[in-house]
Design an enzyme around this catalytic site. Sequence first.
Site, PDB file in Angstrom:
ATOM      1  N   ARG A  55       5.414  -4.386   5.696  1.00  0.00           N
ATOM      2  CA  ARG A  55       6.120  -5.116   6.748  1.00  0.00           C
ATOM      3  C   ARG A  55       6.192  -6.577   6.318  1.00  0.00           C
ATOM      4  NH1 ARG A  55       1.418  -5.225  11.464  1.00  0.00           N
ATOM      5  NH2 ARG A  55       0.160  -6.824  10.477  1.00  0.00           N
TER       6      ARG A  55
ATOM      7  N   ASN B  52       6.497 -10.803  15.369  1.00  0.00           N
ATOM      8  CA  ASN B  52       5.077 -10.472  15.427  1.00  0.00           C
ATOM      9  C   ASN B  52       4.333 -11.393  14.470  1.00  0.00           C
ATOM     10  OD1 ASN B  52       2.991  -8.511  16.423  1.00  0.00           O
ATOM     11  ND2 ASN B  52       2.665  -8.313  14.214  1.00  0.00           N
ATOM     12  N   GLU B  53       3.413 -12.138  15.012  1.00  0.00           N
ATOM     13  CA  GLU B  53       2.515 -12.956  14.187  1.00  0.00           C
ATOM     14  C   GLU B  53       3.257 -13.700  13.070  1.00  0.00           C
ATOM     15  OE1 GLU B  53      -0.596 -10.299  12.912  1.00  0.00           O
ATOM     16  OE2 GLU B  53      -1.656 -10.539  14.803  1.00  0.00           O
TER      17      GLU B  53
ATOM     18  N   GLU C   4      -3.497  -8.972  21.636  1.00  0.00           N
ATOM     19  CA  GLU C   4      -3.982  -7.837  20.849  1.00  0.00           C
ATOM     20  C   GLU C   4      -5.468  -7.996  20.581  1.00  0.00           C
ATOM     21  OE1 GLU C   4      -2.220  -7.097  17.037  1.00  0.00           O
ATOM     22  OE2 GLU C   4      -0.187  -7.421  17.770  1.00  0.00           O
TER      23      GLU C   4
END
Length: 660
Positions: free
Chosen positions: A112, A150-151, A305
Amino acid sequence: MRWPAGVDGLCFGGDYNPEQWSPEVWREDVALMRQAGVNLVTVGVFSWSSLEPEPGRYEFGWLDEVLDLLHDNGIKVNLATPTASPPPWFSLAHPEALPVSSDGVRLTHGSRDTYCVCAPAYRKAAAGIATVLADRYAGHPALAMWHVHNEYGSYCYCDLAASAFRRWLQERYGELERLNAAWTTAFWSQGYSAWEQIQPPRKTQYLANPTHALDYRRFLSDELLAAYCEQRDILNERTPFVPVTTNFVFAPWAPVDHARWAEEVDLVALDHYPETADIGAEEQTAFCADLARGWAGGGPWLLMEQASSVLNEGGRMHTKEPGRMARLSLSHIARGSRGAMFFQWRASRGGSEMYHAAMVPHAGPDSRIFREVAELGALLPAIAEIDEGRPDADVAILWDAESWWALQAPILPSPRLDYLAAVRAMHRQFWRAGVGVDFVAPGTDLSRYRLVVVPSLYLTSDASADSLGEYVESGGHALVTYFSGIVDENVQVRLGGYPGAFTSLLGLRVDEFYPLADGEAVGLTGGGEGTIWSESVHLAGAEAITTYAEGPLAGMPAITRHPYGNGQAWYASTQLTDDAFAPLIAQALHEAGQPLPNHPAGVELIRRTSDTTQWLIAINHTNHPADLPANGLDLLTGKPIHTTLTLTPGTTAIIRTPHP
Ligand code: GAL
């Protein structure tokens, strides 16, 4: 702060990845979510190839059905844009958007985050999928919040990144001469005579230029932020009433300047995975939760998270002991998180994170993990009221990502200088003592704090040094530790004696460093030892509280105190061991008018106060009962407490008391 629309009380849920499962499983999922008290799930974080399997061909049917199902079951959705993981077709069509590592290797698709944030094709595609999602789901009743990407934190060193870096540098410096001066390019013949000559700090022959390296990190943080803002603006335009955020990653690695990013999100959201299995996990939890609250300006934030059942210690998965997941979640909530969210809802059958913890583990709902998840979900509504109070903090710790980045340069007098470790060690002292702290950025108004602590703030601007000086001058107390105030924003040494930014505040001057070797410790006269670092401190107004008891600095000051204006400034010239640190903290707090609380060892204490009410949150991390003074109602048990609270091992109490 803007709260997810339609979510009452604390958020409870996690990343939900229905694209990995069949519709029959979705139905079981929502039934279990209801059973567990889940009220918010993050959907679609890594769904790009499921939503757009080919360029321009969308498959929304499954997501429509999932969102409808969640809505019908009263569960709100934190809908993600899937831009952290572009599909394979994107990378094949735009190979120039694949990231290049600092040693020149172009990475391949297969994991990813395989994108370069500076690639125009990537930015266009990311904005495109965000637009399509916003247009489709703007009116969906389950939509409560947008979770962009994301992040954020992927670095790239390709030619596209080089061009964007040069534009950023032109903006920052205007003239090349200013850049040359700031980067000290006269050293090693690095002078630039045209902007095109400047490259990202790619792998080079020997030591890299520290200012070049720091500017690249500043640039990437800004560039990633610009990419976030592009999506945020698209979403805001289409759904002005839906808050937008992105989840911050914090590890021994801070890829972006979170304090700066916090200004651009509607709600600070943090992912947190402690890196150790021992009590350090609890300390790191408190540390990160306090940091997140700092980024949120002291207000609420959201733990987006965490792992339900394991702690990852260097690759070994340690199973969290019964009750520990709840304790860690409650510590986050006590320190300002408006809920507890997890990665992920259901453990994957395959894929790279198939062994990662989940709320529903591979064993299914008939498992200790799911039972503990459901127990946690059931108790959250009873404690949501603590959100009315702000966590008490009379102490501030200065935290600065840029200073950390600068202290990661490979040019320092010791490889053992470690900003994160120094700040964590300082925070740990207060955590153990049950004293609340806030993290604040240098330059923040400090007047509300009794004590301001400055651990190893290597890079210090004039403005932040002045702000600390003014705070002490007007009656504040400061505690500064070694290797602070050494360089300015351009990573250039402040001349005339260390720590240049703080010599007059501290009333001393250091002329030489004496870094200690691995495992080496130097005895101090007041008891305890110094590790990592020592230096020759010459008093210029300060008094020595403790001196070095041995070695080349024997008899020279190790810890000092200096009256300055109406306040005073302490200095610790070495990394103190706990038996030297604890009494120093106690004395500094005492002199600042804030004596240590009555506090049993191993019990984490957080106090929250509103105009009318005070809540005491006490978490017993020991394996023996602990008594502490308290009066009020325990929200977790519903029982009144008179005079003394007895906490059995591993339990938490949240006591509500009217505020006097
Ligand atoms: C987070 C990430 C999640 C998942 C998790 C595993 O950093 O956002 O997608 O990978 O780590 O711990």
